[in-house]
Write a protein that holds these residues in place. Structure first.
Motif, PDB file in Angstrom:
ATOM      1  N   SER A   1       0.664  12.014  -2.317  1.00  0.00           N
ATOM      2  CA  SER A   1       1.761  11.146  -2.721  1.00  0.00           C
ATOM      3  C   SER A   1       2.113  10.224  -1.558  1.00  0.00           C
ATOM      4  O   SER A   1       2.110  10.647  -0.398  1.00  0.00           O
ATOM      5  CB  SER A   1       2.984  11.973  -3.124  1.00  0.00           C
ATOM      6  N   VAL A   2       2.418   8.976  -1.888  1.00  0.00           N
ATOM      7  CA  VAL A   2       2.678   7.966  -0.864  1.00  0.00           C
ATOM      8  C   VAL A   2       4.124   7.496  -0.951  1.00  0.00           C
ATOM      9  O   VAL A   2       4.652   7.301  -2.057  1.00  0.00           O
ATOM     10  CB  VAL A   2       1.717   6.763  -1.031  1.00  0.00           C
ATOM     11  N   GLU A   3       4.750   7.317   0.211  1.00  0.00           N
ATOM     12  CA  GLU A   3       6.060   6.666   0.291  1.00  0.00           C
ATOM     13  C   GLU A   3       5.857   5.284   0.891  1.00  0.00           C
ATOM     14  O   GLU A   3       5.509   5.157   2.063  1.00  0.00           O
ATOM     15  CB  GLU A   3       7.009   7.478   1.168  1.00  0.00           C
ATOM     16  N   ALA A   4       6.058   4.255   0.068  1.00  0.00           N
ATOM     17  CA  ALA A   4       5.920   2.880   0.538  1.00  0.00           C
ATOM     18  C   ALA A   4       7.017   1.971   0.002  1.00  0.00           C
ATOM     19  O   ALA A   4       7.057   0.794   0.339  1.00  0.00           O
ATOM     20  CB  ALA A   4       4.553   2.324   0.142  1.00  0.00           C
ATOM     21  N   SER A   5       7.922   2.500  -0.809  1.00  0.00           N
ATOM     22  CA  SER A   5       8.962   1.667  -1.406  1.00  0.00           C
ATOM     23  C   SER A   5       9.958   1.144  -0.391  1.00  0.00           C
ATOM     24  O   SER A   5      10.691   0.200  -0.669  1.00  0.00           O
ATOM     25  CB  SER A   5       9.695   2.460  -2.496  1.00  0.00           C
TER      26      SER A   5
ATOM     27  N   ALA B   1      -0.935   2.386  15.220  1.00  0.00           N
ATOM     28  CA  ALA B   1      -1.398   3.733  15.560  1.00  0.00           C
ATOM     29  C   ALA B   1      -1.335   4.587  14.304  1.00  0.00           C
ATOM     30  O   ALA B   1      -0.559   4.324  13.381  1.00  0.00           O
ATOM     31  CB  ALA B   1      -0.534   4.336  16.658  1.00  0.00           C
ATOM     32  N   VAL B   2      -2.159   5.620  14.288  1.00  0.00           N
ATOM     33  CA  VAL B   2      -2.153   6.578  13.185  1.00  0.00           C
ATOM     34  C   VAL B   2      -1.460   7.845  13.675  1.00  0.00           C
ATOM     35  O   VAL B   2      -1.877   8.451  14.665  1.00  0.00           O
ATOM     36  CB  VAL B   2      -3.572   6.896  12.695  1.00  0.00           C
ATOM     37  N   HIS B   3      -0.395   8.232  12.985  1.00  0.00           N
ATOM     38  CA  HIS B   3       0.346   9.448  13.312  1.00  0.00           C
ATOM     39  C   HIS B   3       0.043  10.495  12.243  1.00  0.00           C
ATOM     40  O   HIS B   3       0.154  10.211  11.040  1.00  0.00           O
ATOM     41  CB  HIS B   3       1.848   9.174  13.341  1.00  0.00           C
TER      42      HIS B   3
ATOM     43  N   ALA C   1      12.482   4.690   9.080  1.00  0.00           N
ATOM     44  CA  ALA C   1      13.432   3.776   9.719  1.00  0.00           C
ATOM     45  C   ALA C   1      12.735   2.528  10.245  1.00  0.00           C
ATOM     46  O   ALA C   1      13.380   1.485  10.407  1.00  0.00           O
ATOM     47  CB  ALA C   1      14.145   4.491  10.861  1.00  0.00           C
ATOM     48  N   PHE C   2      11.441   2.623  10.501  1.00  0.00           N
ATOM     49  CA  PHE C   2      10.690   1.496  11.066  1.00  0.00           C
ATOM     50  C   PHE C   2       9.702   0.919  10.049  1.00  0.00           C
ATOM     51  O   PHE C   2       8.748   0.243  10.429  1.00  0.00           O
ATOM     52  CB  PHE C   2       9.949   1.959  12.325  1.00  0.00           C
ATOM     53  N   GLU C   3       9.955   1.202   8.777  1.00  0.00           N
ATOM     54  CA  GLU C   3       9.110   0.695   7.691  1.00  0.00           C
ATOM     55  C   GLU C   3       7.650   1.100   7.883  1.00  0.00           C
ATOM     56  O   GLU C   3       6.732   0.302   7.673  1.00  0.00           O
ATOM     57  CB  GLU C   3       9.246  -0.824   7.556  1.00  0.00           C
ATOM     58  N   VAL C   4       7.447   2.334   8.249  1.00  0.00           N
ATOM     59  CA  VAL C   4       6.100   2.876   8.391  1.00  0.00           C
ATOM     60  C   VAL C   4       5.769   3.640   7.110  1.00  0.00           C
ATOM     61  O   VAL C   4       6.529   4.525   6.709  1.00  0.00           O
ATOM     62  CB  VAL C   4       5.999   3.816   9.602  1.00  0.00           C
ATOM     63  N   PRO C   5       4.665   3.332   6.439  1.00  0.00           N
ATOM     64  CA  PRO C   5       4.306   4.071   5.219  1.00  0.00           C
ATOM     65  C   PRO C   5       3.891   5.499   5.544  1.00  0.00           C
ATOM     66  O   PRO C   5       3.388   5.786   6.632  1.00  0.00           O
ATOM     67  CB  PRO C   5       3.132   3.267   4.660  1.00  0.00           C
ATOM     68  N   VAL C   6       4.122   6.388   4.584  1.00  0.00           N
ATOM     69  CA  VAL C   6       3.834   7.807   4.764  1.00  0.00           C
ATOM     70  C   VAL C   6       2.946   8.283   3.627  1.00  0.00           C
ATOM     71  O   VAL C   6       3.239   8.020   2.452  1.00  0.00           O
ATOM     72  CB  VAL C   6       5.122   8.646   4.802  1.00  0.00           C
ATOM     73  N   VAL C   7       1.866   8.991   3.975  1.00  0.00           N
ATOM     74  CA  VAL C   7       0.983   9.601   2.988  1.00  0.00           C
ATOM     75  C   VAL C   7       1.147  11.110   3.097  1.00  0.00           C
ATOM     76  O   VAL C   7       0.814  11.707   4.125  1.00  0.00           O
ATOM     77  CB  VAL C   7      -0.491   9.217   3.234  1.00  0.00           C
TER      78      VAL C   7
ATOM     79  N   VAL D   1       0.947   4.031  10.626  1.00  0.00           N
ATOM     80  CA  VAL D   1       0.939   4.781   9.375  1.00  0.00           C
ATOM     81  C   VAL D   1       1.067   6.259   9.724  1.00  0.00           C
ATOM     82  O   VAL D   1       0.628   6.691  10.795  1.00  0.00           O
ATOM     83  CB  VAL D   1      -0.348   4.500   8.565  1.00  0.00           C
ATOM     84  N   VAL D   2       1.691   7.018   8.828  1.00  0.00           N
ATOM     85  CA  VAL D   2       1.871   8.461   9.030  1.00  0.00           C
ATOM     86  C   VAL D   2       1.172   9.213   7.915  1.00  0.00           C
ATOM     87  O   VAL D   2       1.346   8.886   6.732  1.00  0.00           O
ATOM     88  CB  VAL D   2       3.371   8.846   9.054  1.00  0.00           C
ATOM     89  N   VAL D   3       0.383  10.207   8.297  1.00  0.00           N
ATOM     90  CA  VAL D   3      -0.195  11.148   7.338  1.00  0.00           C
ATOM     91  C   VAL D   3       0.521  12.481   7.522  1.00  0.00           C
ATOM     92  O   VAL D   3       0.491  13.073   8.606  1.00  0.00           O
ATOM     93  CB  VAL D   3      -1.712  11.333   7.551  1.00  0.00           C
ATOM     94  N   ASP D   4       1.198  12.930   6.464  1.00  0.00           N
ATOM     95  CA  ASP D   4       1.919  14.206   6.477  1.00  0.00           C
ATOM     96  C   ASP D   4       1.022  15.259   5.841  1.00  0.00           C
ATOM     97  O   ASP D   4       0.963  15.375   4.610  1.00  0.00           O
ATOM     98  CB  ASP D   4       3.232  14.042   5.716  1.00  0.00           C
TER      99      ASP D   4
END
Length: 1015
Positions: free
Chosen positions: A104-108, A328-330, A358-364, A392-395
């Motif tokens: 699931s992605v958070e990009a809204s 960077a990829v987190h 908070a920094f408009e970084v998308p999360v997967v 971008v962040v991968v959780d």
């Protein structure tokens, strides 16, 4: 409009409105209903406590919507289809699969519509690249090796903790996918930072570190001499390994054809998030040097990422001009627990990754038990970074099978969860069974894969003993280059002076302002220009820019006819140019309005003068204002100094005590990184320091804290401490073949690897002759233990500064500041430099240096002795107030040496107050000795300086309270130097560094000055 048409139009509008609501609900809230927990305890993020079924259920994304009937309309550009019309069932299936499955992605939260659409298209459209059977088998091999490695190490070292990856083994194939995909996009190098969990698995499987070496470290058997840090903190460097060709053939496994990138893992202490800005800084330095195909990859624990403010500070840097590094990829290694802390105890947000929003970084978000989803998540991360050059962040949501470490008993604090863990199969087993069911693999092949991997692990385990460091290796590492670093001491010392002609050219270029420069700045530049002439007096800010400019210039600039245009070190040697980077709080203009590295004209145009000293013939100069951060900002500059290790990299605090907020970076990286990890740095800290009545928080740079971190022994001269003597004797024992005498070939054995062996040997002989008092031919019979001690003790003394872990200085003259910056850049060894920089002195008329003090004949002086009454003695040549030390007839204003009754030792700006007091009071029997380099302590210079005044007593005078400043540091060292009777003059011990009252400050200063000169 006919009624039927109106009704149809209204229905279409409602269908479009409801369709848009469906899309919005799933895109915004789908992650809260996603199947992310491998243990199946709940949907979305883990609920409040271990009794997860008693928690309130998170609502379905469509909950609360008034549901109509009939098809829904979705604009084709939002979700492509043949007509735009969707049945409710089909749209529900598509959106649930896209947003509520195992990925699931958070990009809204992204403000840019194009970026949002990129993510929506990426996850809502059916993938066109379904994994082939060969790719699936390769994925399984990667996953099995990660899984079996943890099991293997646990069986071989059952009582050792090493923070395995159990429960999140999917990280390894996921990172492989990220690295391969990034390589397809052109990435050639990846700088990786990570905490201790999973580190050994990453080192073995992603960087190719030999298992035999890992096992040697696990066995605590690598060295009897020096091991700087535990095995799960160390770094490594290697190319991404490919699957063995035999495995690829046997199991029909295949990976994408691409040149594997090189990976570097940066060492990291247990302060988990400290490495984040370090990685970013190193990546930025490599990119600034032209290596644009460098990727920063940072792994985080879920509790640390959400709980540590440093992660937030570091992500703040991503889009700032001083820090951006093209994305960077987190990766959040989400075990859904922090040691024993539940998620609801460790964060206020639903996901640990929410800080990134908070920094408009998308999360997967992705379930670690679904290998296909993991592979897709890391591919999407690589593609996003390539497309947009943003973070971008991968959780990666997994669990922890064995608690915080291998010796932990997690069921005591989470019994229900660990009852589920006990019966839950490993990800490798789940994926293997899925491939068997799909017909892409046979059960027998799975067993053969396991057997092949275990055979490989056992073979490597048997090789572990070959990595143990023997005695000779230790001697070579300890002593090699000692003489080389101390070679030609006078010439190395002299590298800081610059021809005045060259400095004049630099000065002319750095005051060349635009025509419409603001009046105030134009006047400042005019004053600078007037300083750079014979007989001129140079201030601190101008001296700093001269140092920067002289470091930047190529050696062929402004060459005279037939000459090189450079200044010589010795004979034909020439100094190379260096990049210079200055970044700090308000550093471009300067906190105290002194610097003005960027000139603004009345139209708002900007000119950075040092970038255009000699276009095309100079190194790179960077000057930036930093974010109002200390820990992340300083960590970034430390990382930058690793990436461009030949540059002069300076970090400046607005006031020195602001560095308090970065103390962990100082402790864990700057002062101890070389000893722990063999990771030296030239990083320079500029910390404004001085007591001017500005209160407790703008006076002290906490000099005492840095001095406490130095590694020199206060009670023994270099080469005489018990530790030094043990090392010297240990080296003799290792080199000795049993005769009790070291023959020539044995002494040569630790010099042999040197690049210039003949010169090394010649210099060693000269040192031995000096120490033993006999010619070289007298050494042919060998060297006894006692003689070896004498020679090595002299080498230790000559190399005391090379053995220091940090340099701490409080310079008092612009010329000294100029020379020490150039010394820092050109030294043959790398050490951190902490400079107590001036505030009041920046604009003090007496705190200037003669232009001639910057010339080739001058260099940095660790100790400055009064010009009067020594006059032309070398020890006093750096006295910048020497023009005030004689009468009109040239006679000294002080009494002869033997008549001096007191020597006042001091450091920093208090010298000028003491000098004014002495001059105004016409005191002739007191001299002032300035300690410019406090650490490493200059025993030789202090002993020499005090020897000039045989009948004088000695006092130490400082501005700081007695329990702060340098007193605690210098007192035992002065005693070691033979002066045990030194008195203290300064403020009494206090809890706060300074008073908040100007009136009280002035009275305290008066009392200090009176006491310093009192009979």
């Amino acid at each position: 409009m006919p009624r039927a048409a109106a009704v149809h139009s209204a229905r279409c509008a409602r269908a479009a409105q409801e369709g848009a609501q469906w899309l919005s609900r799933f895109r915004e809230r789908g992650h809260l209903w996603a199947q992310l927990d491998p243990l199946g305890r709940c949907r979305g993020p883990l609920a409040k406590n271990d009794q997860w079924w008693q928690d309130e259920c998170i609502e379905h994304p469509l909950a609360g919507l008034r549901m109509g009937r009939g098809p829904l309309f979705v604009a084709p550009e939002e979700l492509p289809s043949a007509t735009g019309w969707w049945s409710r069932e089909n749209l529900l299936q598509v959106m649930e699969e896209a947003h509520c499955g195992t990925l699931s992605v958070e990009a809204s939260h992204l403000s840019c519509p194009e970026r949002r659409r990129w993510w929506h298209s990426a996850v809502e459209l059916k993938s066109q690249s379904e994994l082939s059977g060969a790719r699936c088998r390769a994925l399984l091999l990667r996953l099995l090796r990660a899984t079996l490695l943890t099991q293997f190490l646990r069986s071989k070292f059952p009582a050792t903790k090493w923070f395995g990856l159990d429960g999140c083994e999917a990280l390894i194939p996921g990172l492989y996918r990220l690295c391969h995909r990034s390589a397809q996009h052109g990435v050639e190098r990846i700088e990786l930072g990570m905490p201790h969990r999973g580190r050994l698995n990453v080192l073995a499987n992603l960087l190719g570190k030999e298992l035999s070496l890992i096992c040697c470290e696990m066995n605590e058997n690598r060295s009897d001499f020096h091991v700087g840090d535990v095995k799960y903190h160390t770094g490594y460097f290697g190319a991404l390994p490919v699957l063995p060709s035999a495995w690829q053939q046997k199991f029909s496994a295949a990976e994408c054809e691409v040149t594997p990138p090189v990976l570097s893992v940066i060492p990291n202490p247990s302060h988990l998030e400290l490495v984040t800005p370090v990685v970013l800084g190193k990546v930025r330095a490599l990119q600034d040097e032209g290596s644009h195909q460098v990727l920063g990859l940072i792994l985080h624990g879920d509790a640390a990422f959400a709980g540590s403010g440093l992660a937030f500070e570091a992500m703040q840097l991503a889009r700032l001009p001083a820090y951006h590094c093209q994305g960077a990829v987190h990766v959040v290694l989400n075990n859904q627990v922090g040691y024993t802390t539940k998620p609801y105890e460790g964060r206020s947000a639903a996901h640990p990754s929410d800080v990134a929003k908070a920094f408009e970084v998308p999360v997967v978000h992705v379930n670690a038990d679904d290998l296909r989803a993991v592979d897709r998540a890391f591919r999407l991360a690589a593609d996003w970074r390539q497309e947009w050059r943003e973070d971008v962040v991968v959780d990666l949501v997994g669990y922890r099978r064995f608690g915080h470490n291998e010796t932990d008993r997690p069921a005591a604090s989470a019994p229900l969860s660990y009852a589920k863990v006990a019966s839950h199969p490993e990800a490798a087993e789940i994926f293997a069974q899925r491939l068997v069911v799909e017909g892409k693999l046979q059960e027998q092949q799975v067993q053969e894969m396991r057997a092949e991997i275990l055979d490989e692990l056992n073979r490597e385990f048997l090789e572990k003993e070959r990595h143990k460091t023997d005695g000779l290796d230790w001697v070579l590492g300890k002593y090699r280059g000692r003489i080389d670093e101390g070679r030609r001491p006078k010439q190395v010392r002299g590298i800081t002076g610059v021809p005045l002609e060259t400095l004049t050219h630099i000065g002319e270029a750095m005051v060349r302002a635009p025509d419409e420069t603001l009046t105030e700045v134009g006047q400042l530049l005019a004053r600078r220009e007037a300083q750079l002439v014979p007989g001129g007096r140079v201030d601190f800010a101008t001296a700093e820019q001269l140092a920067f400019g002289s470091l930047l210039l190529h050696r062929d600039v402004w060459a005279q006819s037939g000459g090189t245009g450079s200044w010589a070190v010795a004979q034909h040697e020439r100094l190379p140019h260096k990049n210079v980077r200055l970044c700090g709080q308000d550093s471009v203009r300067g906190t105290f309005n002194q610097r003005h590295l960027v000139i603004h004209d009345v139209n708002g145009m900007e000119v950075q003068l040092l970038q255009d000293l000699a276009p095309g013939h100079q190194a790179k100069f960077y000057a930036f204002n930093s974010t109002l951060s200390e820990a992340a900002a300083l960590g970034f500059e430390y990382g930058y100094s690793l990436g461009d290790d030949d540059a002069l990299v300076c970090w400046e605090a607005q006031f020195g005590d602001f560095a308090n907020m970065a103390q962990a970076v100082i402790d864990e990286f700057i002062v101890s990184g070389e000893e722990k990890w063999g990771q030296p740095t030239r990083l320079t800290l500029l910390l404004p320091h001085g007591y001017d009545g500005q209160g407790p928080n703008h006076s002290s740079a906490r000099l005492e804290r840095f001095l406490q971190l130095t590694n020199d022994d206060p009670n023994h001269l270099p080469g005489n401490s018990p530790e030094d003597l043990r090392e010297i004797d240990k080296a003799f024992d290792i080199l000795d073949t049993g005769e009790g005498i070291l023959k020539e070939e044995q002494v040569k054995s630790y010099l042999q690897p040197a690049s210039d062996f003949e010169l090394e040997w010649e210099l060693w002989l000269k040192t031995a002759q000096s120490a033993l008092g006999r010619p070289a031919r007298g050494l042919a019979a060998g060297v006894t233990r006692q003689e070896w001690r004498q020679v090595m003790q002299q080498l230790y003394r000559r190399n005391a500064e090379k053995d220091a872990n940090i340099f701490v200085l409080n310079v008092t003259t612009p010329a000294q500041y100029f020379h020490v910056l150039r010394r820092q850049a050109h030294r043959p060894f790398k050490k951190p430099l902490v400079l107590m920089t001036p505030k009041y002195l920046l604009h003090h008329s007496k705190a200037t240096s003669a232009f001639e003090d910057f010339s080739e004949q001058n260099f940095f002086m660790r100790v400055i002795v009064d010009y009067s009454p020594l006059l032309t003695e070398l020890a006093s040549r750096s006295d910048n107030t020497r023009h005030l030390s004689t009468s009109k007839t040239g006679a000294p204003l002080t009494l002869p040496l033997e008549s001096v009754r007191r020597v006042i030792l001091c450091s920093g700006q208090i010298y000028y107050k003491l000098s004014h007091k002495r001059r105004s009071g016409k005191i002739k029997d007191v001299v002032l000795v300035r300690l410019e380099q406090i650490s490493p302590f200059p025993y030789d210079r202090i002993i020499k300086a005090l020897s000039y005044y045989p009948n004088a007593d000695v006092v130490w005078c400082q501005e700081e309270p007695k329990n702060m400043g340098a007193w605690f540091y210098v007192q035992p060292r002065l005693a070691t130097a033979g002066r045990r009777d030194v008195a203290y003059v300064g403020r009494p011990a206090a809890a706060a560094p300074a008073t908040g009252s100007q009136q009280i400050h002035a009275e305290e200063t008066r009392l200090i000055l009176d006491a310093a000169f009192a009979m």
